[in-house]
Every structure is written in structure tokens, then in C-alpha cells.
Write an enzyme that holds these catalytic residues in place. Structure first.
Site, short mmCIF file in Angstrom:
data_model
loop_
_atom_site.label_atom_id
_atom_site.label_comp_id
_atom_site.label_asym_id
_atom_site.label_seq_id
_atom_site.Cartn_x
_atom_site.Cartn_y
_atom_site.Cartn_z
CG ASN A 8 -13.97 -15.60 -7.67
OD1 ASN A 8 -13.42 -16.72 -7.92
ND2 ASN A 8 -13.95 -14.41 -7.24
NE ARG A 87 -9.79 -13.13 -7.59
CZ ARG A 87 -10.04 -13.57 -6.08
NH1 ARG A 87 -11.05 -14.39 -5.97
NH2 ARG A 87 -8.94 -13.33 -5.35
CG HIS A 176 -6.13 -8.14 -2.55
ND1 HIS A 176 -5.68 -8.08 -1.36
CD2 HIS A 176 -7.11 -9.06 -2.50
CE1 HIS A 176 -6.34 -8.90 -0.49
NE2 HIS A 176 -7.35 -9.47 -0.99
NE ARG A 237 -5.70 -15.19 4.02
CZ ARG A 237 -6.25 -14.56 3.00
NH1 ARG A 237 -5.10 -13.89 2.42
NH2 ARG A 237 -7.16 -14.51 2.22
CD GLU A 381 -11.11 -7.78 -6.09
OE1 GLU A 381 -11.96 -7.52 -5.34
OE2 GLU A 381 -10.26 -8.60 -6.30
#
Ligand code: ADP
Length: 400
Positions: A8, A87, A176, A237, A381
């Protein structure tokens, strides 16, 4: 032996996990940070609990080489790595599933960069480096957006001039996806639901938060949109706000567009409301000590999450299960209970003792017998990326 390296890559960091084919627990994980600066370092953690931190003093390439050189110390070898799974944040409308990377795929990933200018170029950097250092090594891209490419147009279109979608690709993409897919597949398996007849909701609650409605294993609606700013309240956020807020802030406070974007991304959410922290664990503790800010931030977080989950049920004809995952979803019984109580209309009744014990160590059902099912599943993940990378390496189909 076939090992999979999951990668990643960020602009100044990369995370990696090395998997064998036998287990979904990685043999070695690590993170290289502050790359490109004199403070660059890499930390490693092995399956046997060994940990170490190394100075690198250089860039991504030096970090990859350090990792390769370090593997024998953990009885591992880069020669066993059969495939690298990356990813990639944004696959636009081009990628609806994971793919083996070739020059065309790389060019297509680059062309999705306008949609994720901070992330895709950094992901491409990781792919290019591995290609440069190990040109024969197969590489696979796994996209955060791909799982949501099954959204129907009524769920992905914004009610704005249609040509903005046709000409600029402005639509809801969702993120996601790898986590939602992993969790949905695990839920179907663990709850013994039918793959062709299952209707579930997944709430991924980490620093970023999103929820998805999954019908027969396919995403049909999700809370994030063109960017990961839409939808739920997150650590920093805002999630949904009135789209007129930008104009209002500019008119009243003279804030620039980039300042407003920054505030909504970095200074809002749990942090902005609480004025205490973006971290839910800290907020739960602060709320218990009476912090007004923490109490209100948690209230808004839970209420908005419940409201979005209820909205997602518009895409279902029944609720087989609601799954909580991510750092907050897996570890916070209090947040789970609050959300389920808010959603009593759907027939959720929390089982207090199983809700208290289920978390990262042991997932499981957290509702009483006879209740609509809610459960905790640990997301993974990286394992999903490793699974896809191996499947594609071995010529198998991967699920959308
Ligand atoms: P990321 O999205 O960066 O992968 P995680 O999935 O690890 O992050 O989630 C991080 C969030 O999980 C933080 O808000 C953290 O406070 C929260 N969290 C972790 N453990 C707990 C806990 N025991 N109680 C409440 N929140 C927790």
C-alpha cells in the site's frame, strides 16, 4: 512456496504485509514512513511477535531494498514472493474487479488520477518501483472503488447536470470496497446465508467511515461518493454537509475554496465537533469523564450513522444482518449499542453481554435470539488483496 506481498504505497510512506497461502494472518507486516527525508524509518512486526525499527534515510526504493535484505532474518526470502498485490484507491469506471497489471492497466490507473490526485500517483509509484526492481514479478491491482461498480445508476448519479457525469465522470464511486467485500463474504459464510439470496448492511468505522448495502454479495448503495468526504461522520472528515456551506463560508468568513476543503477533511468530524480528539477511544473516555464536546460528537456520530444505515435499507427488501467492522466497529460496544438502539425500528435488540465481549479478538453476533442480527467481523483488507492476487496469478476469476 507461494508468498504474496501486499503493498500500500503512499507518497511518503508504504505499508506492506507478507502472506503465505496457508493463513490470512500475515507472516510479516511493516510500514516505512517519512520516505524521502533524513528521518525515514521502517518498522517491522513478525508473526512470532518480533518487532524492530530500522533507519532508512532514503526513498521508497531504498525502503524496498531494505525490506528484501531483511527477510532472511525472519526465515523468509523474497524469492518466494510469487506476486505483489497493490492497494489502489481509485479505479474509476474502468476497473470493476482486481486485475493483473500490465502497461495498459498501469496507464489506465494513471488516467484515474484526476479522481484521486493524492492517492493514485502514490500507488502508481509503488507499482513502477516494483516493476523496475523485479520486472518478471507479476503484480495485481486491487481497487477501493471496484466493489461499488455494481451500484445502479439511481444510486451512483448525483442530481446535477447529466453532462457532468458523461463528460467529467462526476458520480458516486464509493470507497473501502475491499473491506466491505471481505466483510460481506465473511458474513455470508459465518451466518450461513445464501450467496444468491442475502441482504446485509456493512458499517466500516475506522478513521474513515462508510457503510454499504450488499445484496447477494454485490454492493448496491454506499455512503461515500465522488470522494471519501461524503457520507458518515469520520475522525476528521465532516461527511455530508449542505452543499451551500462553501458559498456561505466564503461570503461570511472570506474562506477560500481550498481552506474550506481542508477544514472539511482535516478539522471536522469527531475532532471538529468535540474539540478534543479525532480518536474514538479518547472520546469515549472523555465522554465518561463528562466532556461536553466528546458527548455531543459521539451523539452526532451515532445518530448520523443510524440515519445513513436506515437510508441504505431503501435498497433492501429485508435486513439479514448489520455488520460492524473497522477500529471503532470492532472495538466499541458502546457505539454499536447506541446505533442499534437508534435503529430499533428494524427489530434490533442488543445482547449486552455478547456485545461487550465481541471485538477484535472474537467477532460474533451481538444481538439477542429473535432480534434482527447484528454482528462484529474483523476486517482484513490485506488478506483480501492477497487472495485476489493469488487467484489472478493462478488464472482464477476474482469476484467483483
Ligand atoms: P484506519 O481507518 O486508519 O485503518 P482503524 O480501523 O484502526 O483506522 O480505526 C481507528 C479508530 O478506531 C480510532 O478512532 C480509534 O480510536 C478507534 N478505536 C480503536 N479501539 C477502540 C476502542 N477500544 N474503543 C473505541 N474506539 C476504538
Amino acid at each position: 512456496m507461494q508468498h504474496v506481498l501486499v503493498f500500500n504505497s503512499g507518497s511518503s510512506s508504504f505499508k506492506f504485509s507478507l502472506f503465505s497461502t496457508e493463513s490470512e494472518a500475515p507472516l510479516l507486516t511493516g510500514i516505512a514512513e517519512k520516505l524521502g527525508t533524513s528521518e525515514a524509518f521502517m518498522s517491522l512486526k513478525a508473526v512470532d511477535g518480533r518487532k524492530e525499527q530500522l533507519d532508512i534515510h532514503r526513498d521508497h526504493e531504498a525502503a524496498i531494498q531494505t525490506l528484501v535484505e531483511k527477510l532472511p532474518a525472519y526465515d523468509l526470502s523474497f524469492d518466494d514472493v510469487a506476486v505483489v498485490g497493490h492497494r489502489v484507491v481509485h479505479g474509476g469506471e474502468t476497473f470493476s474487479a482486481s486485475v493483473k497489471i500490465d502497461d495498459k492497466v498501469l496507464a489506465d490507473i494513471r488516467s484515474c488520477s484526476a479522481l484521486a490526485p493524492l492517492h493514485n500517483p502514490a500507488n502508481v509509484l509503488g507499482i513502477e518501483l516494483v516493476k523496475e526492481l523485479y520486472p518478471e514479478l507479476p503484480q495485481v491491482a486491487v481497487f477501493d472503488t471496484a466493489f461499488h461498480q455494481t451500484l445502479p445508476s439511481k444510486a451512483f448519479l448525483y442530481p446535477i447536470p447529466y453532462k457532468l457525469y458523461k463528460e467529467q465522470g462526476i458520480r458516486r464511486y464509493g470507497f473501502h470496497g475491499t473491506s466491505h467485500r471481505y466483510v460481506a463474504e465473511t458474513a455470508i459464510e459465518q451466518l450461513k446465508l445464501s450467496e444468491d439470496d442475502s441482504q446485509i448492511l456493512v458499517a466500516h468505522l475506522g478513521n474513515g467511515c462508510s457503510a454499504t448495502a450488499v445484496v447477494n454479495g454485490k454492493s448496491v448503495d454506499t455512503t461515500m461518493g465522488l470522494t471519501p468526504l461524503e457520507g458518515l461522520v469520520m475522525g476528521t472528515r465532516s461527511g455530508d454537509v449542505d452543499p451551500s456551506l462553501h458559498q456561505y463560508l466564503q461570503d461570511t468568513l472570506g474562506w477560500s475554496l481550498s481552506r474550506i476543503t481542508d477544514v472539511l477533511n482535516r478539522e471536522s468530524g469527531l475532532l471538529g465537533l468535540s474539540e478534543v480528539s479525532n480518536d474514538m477511544r479518547t472520546l469515549v473516555a472523555a465522554a465518561e469523564s463528562g466532556s461536553e464536546g466528546a458527548i455531543i460528537a459521539i451523539d452526532v456520530f451515532c445518530f448520523r450513522l443510524a440515519r445513513h444505515l436506515a437510508a441504505l435499507t431503501a435498497s433492501l427488501s429485508r435486513v439479514d444482518a448489520l455488520i460492524f467492522t473497522g477500529g471503532i466497529g470492532e472495538n466499541s460496544p458502546g457505539i454499536r449499542a447506541r446505533v442499534l438502539e437508534q435503529l430499533v425500528i428494524f427489530g434490533f435488540r442488543v445482547d449486552v453481554s455478547s456485545n461487550d465481549i465481541h471485538g477484535r479478538e472474537a467477532g460474533g453476533v451481538i444481538t439477542e435470539a429473535g432480534s434482527t442480527v447484528a454482528m462484529v467481523i474483523q476486517t482484513n483488507e490485506e488478506a483480501m488483496i492477497a487472495r485476489d492476487a493469488l487467484s489472478l496469478l493462478n488464472g482464477k476469476e476474482v469476484a467483483q
